[in-house]
Design a protein around this motif. Structure first.
Motif, PDB file in Angstrom:
ATOM      1  N   ILE A 189       1.451  -1.196  -0.143  1.00 45.59           N
ATOM      2  CA  ILE A 189      -0.094   0.180  -0.051  1.00 45.59           C
ATOM      3  C   ILE A 189       1.360   1.208  -0.126  1.00 45.59           C
ATOM      4  CG2 ILE A 189      -2.003  -1.247   1.280  1.00 45.59           C
ATOM      5  CD1 ILE A 189      -1.258   0.335   3.848  1.00 45.59           C
ATOM      6  N   ASP A 190       0.362   2.457  -0.809  1.00 49.06           N
ATOM      7  CA  ASP A 190       1.153   3.824  -0.625  1.00 49.06           C
ATOM      8  C   ASP A 190       0.182   4.377   0.844  1.00 49.06           C
ATOM      9  OD1 ASP A 190       1.857   6.364  -1.157  1.00 49.06           O
ATOM     10  OD2 ASP A 190       1.839   6.741  -2.692  1.00 49.06           O
ATOM     11  N   GLU A 191       1.245   4.544   2.018  1.00 48.15           N
ATOM     12  CA  GLU A 191       0.429   4.560   2.936  1.00 48.15           C
ATOM     13  C   GLU A 191      -0.195   6.355   3.005  1.00 48.15           C
ATOM     14  OE1 GLU A 191       2.072   2.168   6.618  1.00 48.15           O
ATOM     15  OE2 GLU A 191       3.627   3.716   5.717  1.00 48.15           O
ATOM     16  N   ASN A 192       0.597   6.958   2.096  1.00 46.39           N
ATOM     17  CA  ASN A 192       0.064   8.346   1.742  1.00 46.39           C
ATOM     18  C   ASN A 192      -0.999   8.735   1.332  1.00 46.39           C
ATOM     19  OD1 ASN A 192       2.363   9.533   2.742  1.00 46.39           O
ATOM     20  ND2 ASN A 192       3.138   8.863   0.403  1.00 46.39           N
ATOM     21  N   THR A 193      -1.596   7.319   0.778  1.00 46.06           N
ATOM     22  CA  THR A 193      -3.471   7.465   0.250  1.00 46.06           C
ATOM     23  C   THR A 193      -4.424   7.243   1.184  1.00 46.06           C
ATOM     24  OG1 THR A 193      -3.010   5.279  -1.289  1.00 46.06           O
ATOM     25  CG2 THR A 193      -2.024   7.392  -2.651  1.00 46.06           C
ATOM     26  N   MET A 194      -3.570   6.860   2.311  1.00 48.22           N
ATOM     27  CA  MET A 194      -4.602   5.531   3.298  1.00 48.22           C
ATOM     28  C   MET A 194      -5.440   6.636   4.154  1.00 48.22           C
ATOM     29  SD  MET A 194      -2.474   3.300   5.033  1.00 48.22           S
ATOM     30  CE  MET A 194      -3.649   2.596   6.382  1.00 48.22           C
ATOM     31  N   PRO A 195      -5.911   6.853   4.540  1.00 50.17           N
ATOM     32  CA  PRO A 195      -6.945   7.767   5.272  1.00 50.17           C
ATOM     33  C   PRO A 195      -6.242   7.442   6.887  1.00 50.17           C
ATOM     34  CG  PRO A 195      -8.811   6.197   4.506  1.00 50.17           C
ATOM     35  CD  PRO A 195      -7.414   5.566   4.727  1.00 50.17           C
ATOM     36  N   ALA A 196      -5.979   8.696   7.738  1.00 47.55           N
ATOM     37  CA  ALA A 196      -4.887   8.393   8.987  1.00 47.55           C
ATOM     38  C   ALA A 196      -5.875   7.545   9.472  1.00 47.55           C
ATOM     39  CB  ALA A 196      -4.658   9.637   9.434  1.00 47.55           C
ATOM     40  N   GLU A 197      -7.123   7.736   9.698  1.00 51.23           N
ATOM     41  CA  GLU A 197      -8.608   6.936  10.476  1.00 51.23           C
ATOM     42  C   GLU A 197      -8.000   5.438  10.192  1.00 51.23           C
ATOM     43  OE1 GLU A 197     -10.620   8.559   7.720  1.00 51.23           O
ATOM     44  OE2 GLU A 197      -9.044   9.070   8.821  1.00 51.23           O
ATOM     45  N   GLY A 198      -6.858   4.708   8.862  1.00 58.85           N
ATOM     46  CA  GLY A 198      -7.755   3.184   8.328  1.00 58.85           C
ATOM     47  C   GLY A 198      -8.262   3.289   7.719  1.00 58.85           C
ATOM     48  N   PRO A 199      -8.795   2.096   7.259  1.00 50.86           N
ATOM     49  CA  PRO A 199      -9.950   1.436   6.596  1.00 50.86           C
ATOM     50  C   PRO A 199     -11.124   2.054   7.581  1.00 50.86           C
ATOM     51  CG  PRO A 199      -8.148  -0.497   6.977  1.00 50.86           C
ATOM     52  CD  PRO A 199      -7.953   0.643   8.290  1.00 50.86           C
ATOM     53  N   SER A 200     -12.436   3.033   6.167  1.00 52.66           N
ATOM     54  CA  SER A 200     -13.228   2.636   6.951  1.00 52.66           C
ATOM     55  C   SER A 200     -14.286   1.438   7.447  1.00 52.66           C
ATOM     56  CB  SER A 200     -13.955   3.161   5.606  1.00 52.66           C
ATOM     57  OG  SER A 200     -14.386   1.887   4.137  1.00 52.66           O
ATOM     58  N   PRO A 201     -15.058   1.532   8.143  1.00 59.93           N
ATOM     59  CA  PRO A 201     -16.179   0.520   8.272  1.00 59.93           C
ATOM     60  C   PRO A 201     -17.053  -0.456   7.381  1.00 59.93           C
ATOM     61  CG  PRO A 201     -16.788   2.301   9.463  1.00 59.93           C
ATOM     62  CD  PRO A 201     -15.373   2.760   8.808  1.00 59.93           C
ATOM     63  N   GLU A 202     -17.203  -0.073   6.254  1.00 60.71           N
ATOM     64  CA  GLU A 202     -17.805   0.010   4.663  1.00 60.71           C
ATOM     65  C   GLU A 202     -17.016  -0.770   4.406  1.00 60.71           C
ATOM     66  OE1 GLU A 202     -19.611   2.936   5.871  1.00 60.71           O
ATOM     67  OE2 GLU A 202     -17.401   3.589   5.275  1.00 60.71           O
ATOM     68  N   LEU A 203     -15.513  -0.350   4.670  1.00 63.87           N
ATOM     69  CA  LEU A 203     -14.104  -1.251   3.726  1.00 63.87           C
ATOM     70  C   LEU A 203     -13.832  -3.215   4.202  1.00 63.87           C
ATOM     71  CD1 LEU A 203     -11.745  -1.867   1.229  1.00 63.87           C
ATOM     72  CD2 LEU A 203     -10.420  -0.186   3.002  1.00 63.87           C
ATOM     73  N   PHE A 213       9.600   4.633   7.000  1.00 68.78           N
ATOM     74  CA  PHE A 213      10.390   4.578   6.368  1.00 68.78           C
ATOM     75  C   PHE A 213       9.917   5.318   4.737  1.00 68.78           C
ATOM     76  CE2 PHE A 213       9.642   0.079   7.916  1.00 68.78           C
ATOM     77  CZ  PHE A 213      11.227   0.429   8.595  1.00 68.78           C
ATOM     78  N   THR A 214      10.703   6.865   5.044  1.00 67.93           N
ATOM     79  CA  THR A 214       9.855   8.091   4.577  1.00 67.93           C
ATOM     80  C   THR A 214      10.568   7.334   2.673  1.00 67.93           C
ATOM     81  OG1 THR A 214      12.102   9.197   4.885  1.00 67.93           O
ATOM     82  CG2 THR A 214      10.240   9.789   5.904  1.00 67.93           C
ATOM     83  N   GLU A 215      11.792   6.861   2.583  1.00 67.50           N
ATOM     84  CA  GLU A 215      11.899   6.132   1.082  1.00 67.50           C
ATOM     85  C   GLU A 215      11.036   5.683   0.329  1.00 67.50           C
ATOM     86  OE1 GLU A 215      13.976   3.760   3.953  1.00 67.50           O
ATOM     87  OE2 GLU A 215      14.052   5.494   3.892  1.00 67.50           O
ATOM     88  N   SER A 216      10.492   4.743   1.356  1.00 65.29           N
ATOM     89  CA  SER A 216      10.044   3.679   0.621  1.00 65.29           C
ATOM     90  C   SER A 216       8.636   4.681   0.138  1.00 65.29           C
ATOM     91  CB  SER A 216       9.233   2.939   1.816  1.00 65.29           C
ATOM     92  OG  SER A 216      10.563   1.593   1.531  1.00 65.29           O
ATOM     93  N   LYS A 217       8.129   4.158  -1.587  1.00 60.94           N
ATOM     94  CA  LYS A 217       6.807   4.460  -1.356  1.00 60.94           C
ATOM     95  C   LYS A 217       5.630   3.407  -1.341  1.00 60.94           C
ATOM     96  CE  LYS A 217       4.039   6.236  -5.653  1.00 60.94           C
ATOM     97  NZ  LYS A 217       2.563   6.803  -5.355  1.00 60.94           N
ATOM     98  N   GLU A 218       5.614   2.213  -1.501  1.00 61.57           N
ATOM     99  CA  GLU A 218       5.424   1.621  -0.860  1.00 61.57           C
ATOM    100  C   GLU A 218       5.529   0.086   0.244  1.00 61.57           C
ATOM    101  OE1 GLU A 218       4.433  -1.084  -5.150  1.00 61.57           O
ATOM    102  OE2 GLU A 218       2.473  -0.636  -4.835  1.00 61.57           O
ATOM    103  N   VAL A 219       4.643   0.244   1.378  1.00 69.27           N
ATOM    104  CA  VAL A 219       5.121  -0.556   2.189  1.00 69.27           C
ATOM    105  C   VAL A 219       4.244  -1.681   2.324  1.00 69.27           C
ATOM    106  CG1 VAL A 219       5.562   1.130   3.601  1.00 69.27           C
ATOM    107  CG2 VAL A 219       3.532   0.446   3.783  1.00 69.27           C
ATOM    108  N   ILE A 220       4.762  -3.142   2.721  1.00 72.08           N
ATOM    109  CA  ILE A 220       3.712  -4.032   2.938  1.00 72.08           C
ATOM    110  C   ILE A 220       3.012  -3.869   3.940  1.00 72.08           C
ATOM    111  CG2 ILE A 220       4.376  -6.769   4.030  1.00 72.08           C
ATOM    112  CD1 ILE A 220       6.530  -6.872   2.628  1.00 72.08           C
ATOM    113  N   GLY A 221       1.371  -4.226   3.378  1.00 73.01           N
ATOM    114  CA  GLY A 221       0.474  -3.706   4.156  1.00 73.01           C
ATOM    115  C   GLY A 221      -0.665  -5.355   5.017  1.00 73.01           C
ATOM    116  N   GLY A 222      -0.262  -5.978   4.469  1.00 73.54           N
ATOM    117  CA  GLY A 222      -0.885  -7.242   4.575  1.00 73.54           C
ATOM    118  C   GLY A 222      -0.602  -8.088   4.213  1.00 73.54           C
ATOM    119  N   TYR A 223      -1.044  -9.614   3.951  1.00 70.10           N
ATOM    120  CA  TYR A 223      -0.703 -11.080   3.260  1.00 70.10           C
ATOM    121  C   TYR A 223      -1.825 -11.602   2.995  1.00 70.10           C
ATOM    122  CZ  TYR A 223      -0.087 -13.255   7.690  1.00 70.10           C
ATOM    123  OH  TYR A 223      -0.296 -14.271   9.150  1.00 70.10           O
ATOM    124  N   ALA A 224      -1.269 -12.732   2.051  1.00 68.07           N
ATOM    125  CA  ALA A 224      -2.748 -13.693   1.696  1.00 68.07           C
ATOM    126  C   ALA A 224      -2.205 -14.853   1.841  1.00 68.07           C
ATOM    127  CB  ALA A 224      -4.454 -13.737   1.493  1.00 68.07           C
TER     128      ALA A 224
END
Length: 118
Positions: free
Chosen positions: A10-24, A70-81
């Motif tokens: 995920i790009d942490e810059n595009t996710m809401p500060a409060e995290g995923p919405s209840p609908e998501l 890690f400010t140099e990272s555009k994407e970080v691992i946000g989860g896995y399956a």
């Protein structure tokens, strides 16, 4: 049947500060239930933000430890399956469905790789 790891980046810059919405979270829960009932999902989880992580790096015989974020990272691992699928195509289809539960403002990538057995 082969197993596949879907790394959720995920790009942490595009996710809401409060995290995923209840609908998501509801849509995610419904999809996870469907994938589990289909016998595909073996394990899945989200990860805490990179600000709470630590990197341990080995290079030239030395270890370095760096605390997040890690400010140099555009994407970080946000989860896995971890999924058990008949082939890569099926694993990709489930990953596409996972991506589509997110709102349009998210930037999410799933890197799907077969787990090497043996």
């Amino acid at each position: 049947m082969p197993r596949y790891l879907s790394l959720v980046k995920i790009d942490e810059n595009t996710m809401p500060a409060e995290g995923p919405s209840p609908e998501l979270m509801q849509r995610m829960g419904e999809l996870i239930e469907e994938v589990t009932k289909a016998g595909v999902m073996l394990d899945t989880a989200g990860l805490t933000p990179s600000a709470q992580g630590t990197r341990v790096h080995w290079e030239s015989g030395r270890i370095s430890v760096t605390d997040g974020p890690f400010t140099e990272s555009k994407e970080v691992i946000g989860g896995y399956a971890i999924m058990q699928c008949k082939d890569m195509a099926e694993a990709i289809e489930w990953s596409k469905r996972f991506l589509k539960v997110h709102e349009e403002f998210w930037t999410v990538t799933c890197e799907v790789r077969e787990i090497a057995e043996g």
